[in-house]
Design a protein around this motif. Structure first.
Motif, PDB file in Angstrom:
ATOM      1  N   ILE A  54       0.638  -1.093   0.217  1.00 58.00           N
ATOM      2  CA  ILE A  54      -0.317   0.266   0.111  1.00 58.00           C
ATOM      3  C   ILE A  54       0.742   1.255   0.468  1.00 58.00           C
ATOM      4  O   ILE A  54       0.375   2.385  -0.628  1.00 58.00           O
ATOM      5  N   ASN A  55       2.294   1.280   0.317  1.00 53.49           N
ATOM      6  CA  ASN A  55       2.837   2.580   0.111  1.00 53.49           C
ATOM      7  C   ASN A  55       3.780   2.640  -0.829  1.00 53.49           C
ATOM      8  O   ASN A  55       4.340   3.692  -1.330  1.00 53.49           O
ATOM      9  N   GLN A  56       2.934   1.616  -1.552  1.00 48.39           N
ATOM     10  CA  GLN A  56       3.957   1.730  -3.340  1.00 48.39           C
ATOM     11  C   GLN A  56       3.041   1.948  -4.325  1.00 48.39           C
ATOM     12  O   GLN A  56       4.055   1.925  -5.774  1.00 48.39           O
ATOM     13  N   ALA A  57       2.083   1.209  -4.051  1.00 47.62           N
ATOM     14  CA  ALA A  57       0.936   0.781  -5.317  1.00 47.62           C
ATOM     15  C   ALA A  57       0.918   2.119  -5.676  1.00 47.62           C
ATOM     16  O   ALA A  57       0.664   2.722  -4.887  1.00 47.62           O
ATOM     17  N   SER A  58       0.242   2.645  -7.833  1.00 47.05           N
ATOM     18  CA  SER A  58      -0.050   4.039  -8.069  1.00 47.05           C
ATOM     19  C   SER A  58      -1.489   3.993  -7.565  1.00 47.05           C
ATOM     20  O   SER A  58      -2.266   3.078  -7.130  1.00 47.05           O
ATOM     21  N   HIS A  74      -7.561   8.104  -3.281  1.00 42.80           N
ATOM     22  CA  HIS A  74      -6.397   9.697  -2.915  1.00 42.80           C
ATOM     23  C   HIS A  74      -6.156  10.218  -1.551  1.00 42.80           C
ATOM     24  O   HIS A  74      -4.987  10.336  -1.132  1.00 42.80           O
ATOM     25  N   LYS A  75      -7.355   9.746  -0.311  1.00 44.85           N
ATOM     26  CA  LYS A  75      -6.130   9.460   0.908  1.00 44.85           C
ATOM     27  C   LYS A  75      -5.019   9.627   1.255  1.00 44.85           C
ATOM     28  O   LYS A  75      -4.665   9.167   2.165  1.00 44.85           O
ATOM     29  N   ILE A  76      -5.312   7.539   0.692  1.00 45.41           N
ATOM     30  CA  ILE A  76      -4.589   6.881   0.876  1.00 45.41           C
ATOM     31  C   ILE A  76      -3.039   7.625   0.252  1.00 45.41           C
ATOM     32  O   ILE A  76      -1.996   7.255   0.716  1.00 45.41           O
ATOM     33  N   VAL A  77      -2.681   8.175  -0.635  1.00 45.32           N
ATOM     34  CA  VAL A  77      -1.548   8.278  -1.739  1.00 45.32           C
ATOM     35  C   VAL A  77      -1.457   9.508  -1.099  1.00 45.32           C
ATOM     36  O   VAL A  77      -0.727  10.134  -0.948  1.00 45.32           O
ATOM     37  N   GLU A  78      -2.263  10.976  -0.726  1.00 44.13           N
ATOM     38  CA  GLU A  78      -2.341  11.687  -0.133  1.00 44.13           C
ATOM     39  C   GLU A  78      -1.032  11.418   1.438  1.00 44.13           C
ATOM     40  O   GLU A  78      -0.633  12.567   1.770  1.00 44.13           O
ATOM     41  N   SER A  79      -1.682  10.289   2.241  1.00 45.13           N
ATOM     42  CA  SER A  79      -1.294  10.366   3.069  1.00 45.13           C
ATOM     43  C   SER A  79      -0.098  10.463   3.414  1.00 45.13           C
ATOM     44  O   SER A  79       1.024   9.968   4.444  1.00 45.13           O
ATOM     45  N   ARG A  80       0.433   8.778   2.105  1.00 44.76           N
ATOM     46  CA  ARG A  80       1.423   8.200   2.499  1.00 44.76           C
ATOM     47  C   ARG A  80       3.207   8.827   2.342  1.00 44.76           C
ATOM     48  O   ARG A  80       4.225   8.849   2.256  1.00 44.76           O
ATOM     49  N   LYS A  81       1.998   9.972   1.688  1.00 41.55           N
ATOM     50  CA  LYS A  81       3.657  11.332   1.175  1.00 41.55           C
ATOM     51  C   LYS A  81       4.020  11.868   2.524  1.00 41.55           C
ATOM     52  O   LYS A  81       5.049  12.258   3.176  1.00 41.55           O
ATOM     53  N   GLN A  82       3.019  11.454   3.623  1.00 42.53           N
ATOM     54  CA  GLN A  82       3.608  12.439   5.003  1.00 42.53           C
ATOM     55  C   GLN A  82       4.144  11.020   5.494  1.00 42.53           C
ATOM     56  O   GLN A  82       5.668  11.780   6.288  1.00 42.53           O
ATOM     57  N   GLN A  83       3.698  10.379   6.110  1.00 45.94           N
ATOM     58  CA  GLN A  83       4.561   9.327   6.249  1.00 45.94           C
ATOM     59  C   GLN A  83       3.996   7.754   5.492  1.00 45.94           C
ATOM     60  O   GLN A  83       2.677   7.968   5.176  1.00 45.94           O
ATOM     61  N   ASP A  90      -3.565   2.980  11.123  1.00 44.68           N
ATOM     62  CA  ASP A  90      -3.208   4.142  10.111  1.00 44.68           C
ATOM     63  C   ASP A  90      -4.799   4.278   9.366  1.00 44.68           C
ATOM     64  O   ASP A  90      -4.603   5.168   8.677  1.00 44.68           O
ATOM     65  N   LEU A  91      -4.510   3.345   8.391  1.00 46.26           N
ATOM     66  CA  LEU A  91      -5.870   3.057   7.539  1.00 46.26           C
ATOM     67  C   LEU A  91      -7.278   3.789   8.041  1.00 46.26           C
ATOM     68  O   LEU A  91      -7.771   5.058   7.749  1.00 46.26           O
ATOM     69  N   GLU A  92      -7.422   3.101   8.933  1.00 39.90           N
ATOM     70  CA  GLU A  92      -9.209   3.375   9.590  1.00 39.90           C
ATOM     71  C   GLU A  92      -8.664   5.266  10.729  1.00 39.90           C
ATOM     72  O   GLU A  92      -9.549   6.336   9.683  1.00 39.90           O
TER      73      GLU A  92
END
Length: 606
Positions: A54-58, A74-83, A90-92
């Motif tokens: 989930i940290n690398q998937a497009s 969108h939430k997953i992609v933006e969140s992993r930019k921060q950490q 973390d997903l919840e």
């Protein structure tokens, strides 16, 4: 002992009503009988073996999970930019619902995992002897090899009744890179353009319990053909060329099709079942096509064009159908990550078709509206857009779907679909209309969960009673599921009631079904057994129950049960070390002759 007493005894032996959740069943439970895996089920099966990091998937990789909305992605992609996302909590915390998390658990990991380089499946299916069938053995084998940027695959299948082990085969060699040539495939492949009017996987889904995600087509533009469905694959060469924000996909294909020909050599129909008992009707028609698709991405939008030329080497018996024709389409996706508007409009053999939709609402209240129009006689050979029927021509309609998250651990999906067939069809010598309403509520508790489903269909249908004519037909489904997991054991129960009604003739029929399933799973062994009992009217017409069954990998089974009976199956999957897995299934319908099936599959992967 009569059948009614047997059913009563089995029901009394069911100790409690507990049900194991099956996220895929919500998607793949169809009102038709099938043993073919569709593209979505194949993708999910692959992801179970090679889960997405989930940290690398497009974003396009995450779209493969039909339970995720655009806002979830969108939430997953933006969140992993921060950490880094490190666990399910973390997903919840970023706003992914607990129900969605439970649906995607089998397909997501948080740390890199070594990918499989080689995978081979060998499957045997044996049915009870049938009259005039030289063999009841069905054989399937598939090999996939990954080496660096290259991938190769080879698949063969022999259906029951056939004698040639290479009755059907599929092969491909593909190259995937990061430069101009993103992907090139030589061999058998398939295209998925826009919403699927000209090109799409033929085994696709339109309506399901995921009311706001499944109706929207999200195809990979170019993929190897890995299905055992024996028709409408493309064979030749295609490549995905990336030039900045442009993707260009030229393609050439020449494939063999099995058709029924009349005395003049004209095509009356195609053999889409794949069973070839008469060799003279096997691969007796050639389809040649070529063309190109172009896609342009800018900001959060995407537009595309497709043009193709089709040529069959036999004319059609129907004078309205052309053996040679051209097709062109325009597709678009606007506001991809927020409130997307999407659609495709096509002219195929000078006949028009189009589908357009929009998604809107917050993540806790998502809505989808979709309209479609397909002119009568529009060629449907390689396409599969949203539709209420398998061949989508001669249809107009409007669909409205809702996904609602009213409380924590609660989810509601519902849709309303109204359609018409504005021109005459084969049996219905007049325009006909229909509608479909669906509601499903899921509620998850600490140790168990509840799912309630209601569906009502109403349509005009050609039905023969004392006389044959168009009649109003209504079908209502009530289904209740309750499930709980107890350590490594999961128990599952379903209760279902179906009623069918002809208002004009005051004819009412009904049926009920219950099943109990036990699933035990450890690191090496998975064991599933299920017993189903059902009683339904068979006169003046059969009431049918459609039951999704677990099976060996690569088989998506939807069974049809009618009349009075008992059905059961046992499925065992055992891992012999890290690289080898054995799978076995036996199923039977106790009161129906020649319905016992045996499946045995060996899967090796390195």
């Amino acid at each position: 002992m009569n059948l009614g007493n047997r059913i009563l005894i089995i029901l009394l032996l069911l100790p409690f009503l507990l049900l194991a959740e099956d996220a895929e069943e919500k998607i793949f439970s169809l009102e038709e009988e099938t043993f073919h895996a569709n593209e979505t089920s194949e993708i999910l099966e692959t992801l179970r073996k090679n889960p997405l990091n989930i940290n690398q998937a497009s974003a396009s990789d995450l779209q493969k999970l039909p339970w995720l909305s655009e806002e979830d992605i969108h939430k997953i992609v933006e969140s992993r930019k921060q950490q880094e996302i490190s666990n399910w909590q973390d997903l919840e915390n970023i706003g992914i619902s607990s129900i969605t998390i439970s649906d995607i658990m089998d397909y997501i990991i948080f740390k890199p995992k070594e990918k499989l380089k080689y995978r081979q499946s060998l499957r045997f299916e044996l049915n009870e002897a049938k009259e005039n069938f030289p063999s009841t053995l069905k054989y399937y084998q598939r090999i996939r090899l990954d080496y660096g940027k290259f991938q190769s695959g080879f698949l063969t299948q022999k259906d029951e009744g056939e004698t040639d082990l290479l009755d059907f085969y599929s092969y491909h060699l593909s190259y995937s890179g990061a430069g101009i040539f993103q992907k090139t495939i030589i061999g058998k492949y398939r295209l998925g353009i826009g919403q699927g009017l000209i090109f799409a996987p033929k085994l696709g889904l339109s309506k399901s319990a995921e009311a706001t995600t499944i109706p929207v087509k999200k195809y990979n533009l170019l993929r190897p053909y890995t299905s055992s469905y024996e028709i409408w694959e493309m064979q030749g060469i295609s490549t995905d060329i990336r030039l900045g924000d442009f993707q260009i996909i030229p393609f050439v294909s020449r494939s063999a099709l099995s058709a029924n020909l009349d005395s003049t050599g004209c095509i009356t129909s195609f053999n889409e079942g794949g069973l070839h008992l008469d060799e003279t009707k096997k691969n007796n028609v050639r389809e040649t096509l070529f063309g190109s698709a172009v896609q342009y991405d800018f900001f959060d939008h995407q537009v595309g064009f497709c043009a193709a030329s089709f040529d069959f080497n036999h004319n059609f018996a129907d004078p309205e159908m052309s053996a040679k024709y051209t097709a062109g389409s325009f597709n678009f996706l606007l506001n991809r990550s927020s409130y997307p508007i999407f659609g495709e409009f096509a002219a195929i053999d000078a006949k028009l078709g189009g589908v357009m939709g929009a998604k809107f609402g917050e993540n806790s209240f998502r809505q989808l509206i979709l309209v479609r129009y397909y002119e009568k006689g529009i060629p449907t050979w390689q396409g599969n857009p949203f539709s209420t029927q398998s061949n989508f021509e001669n249809e107009t309609g409007i669909y409205y779907g809702i996904t609602l998250l009213p409380f924590v651990r609660n989810k509601i999906n519902c849709y309303f679909d109204v359609w018409s067939f504005p021109e005459t069809r084969y049996f219905e010598k007049m325009p006909t209309v229909g509608s479909d309403q669906f509601l499903q509520w899921e509620s998850h508790f600490e140790t168990n969960s509840l799912r309630a489903t209601v569906q009502h269909k109403s349509k005009e249908k050609y039905i023969s009673l004392d006389d044959a004519k168009i009649r109003d037909f209504e079908r209502t489904l009530l289904r209740l599921d309750w499930w709980q997991k107890l350590n490594t054991v999961t128990l599952k129960t379903r209760g279902e009631f179906v009623s069918e009604f002809l208002p004009e003739d005051k004819v009412y029929t009904s049926g009920y079904l219950m099943y109990e399933q036990l699933k035990w799973q450890s690191k090496k062994l998975e064991f599933i057994t299920q017993v189903t009992v059902y009683r339904s009217d068979t006169s003046p017409f059969k009431v049918k129950h459609y039951v999704y069954e677990n099976n060996v990998d690569g088989v998506m089974q939807n069974s049809v049960l009618s009349g009075d009976g008992i059905a059961s199956y046992l499925l065992v999957k055992y891992k012999l070390g890290k690289n080898l897995e054995l799978q076995f299934k036996i199923s039977d319908e106790w009161q129906v002759p020649a319905r016992r099936r045996l499946f045995f599959q060996i899967i090796g992967s390195w």
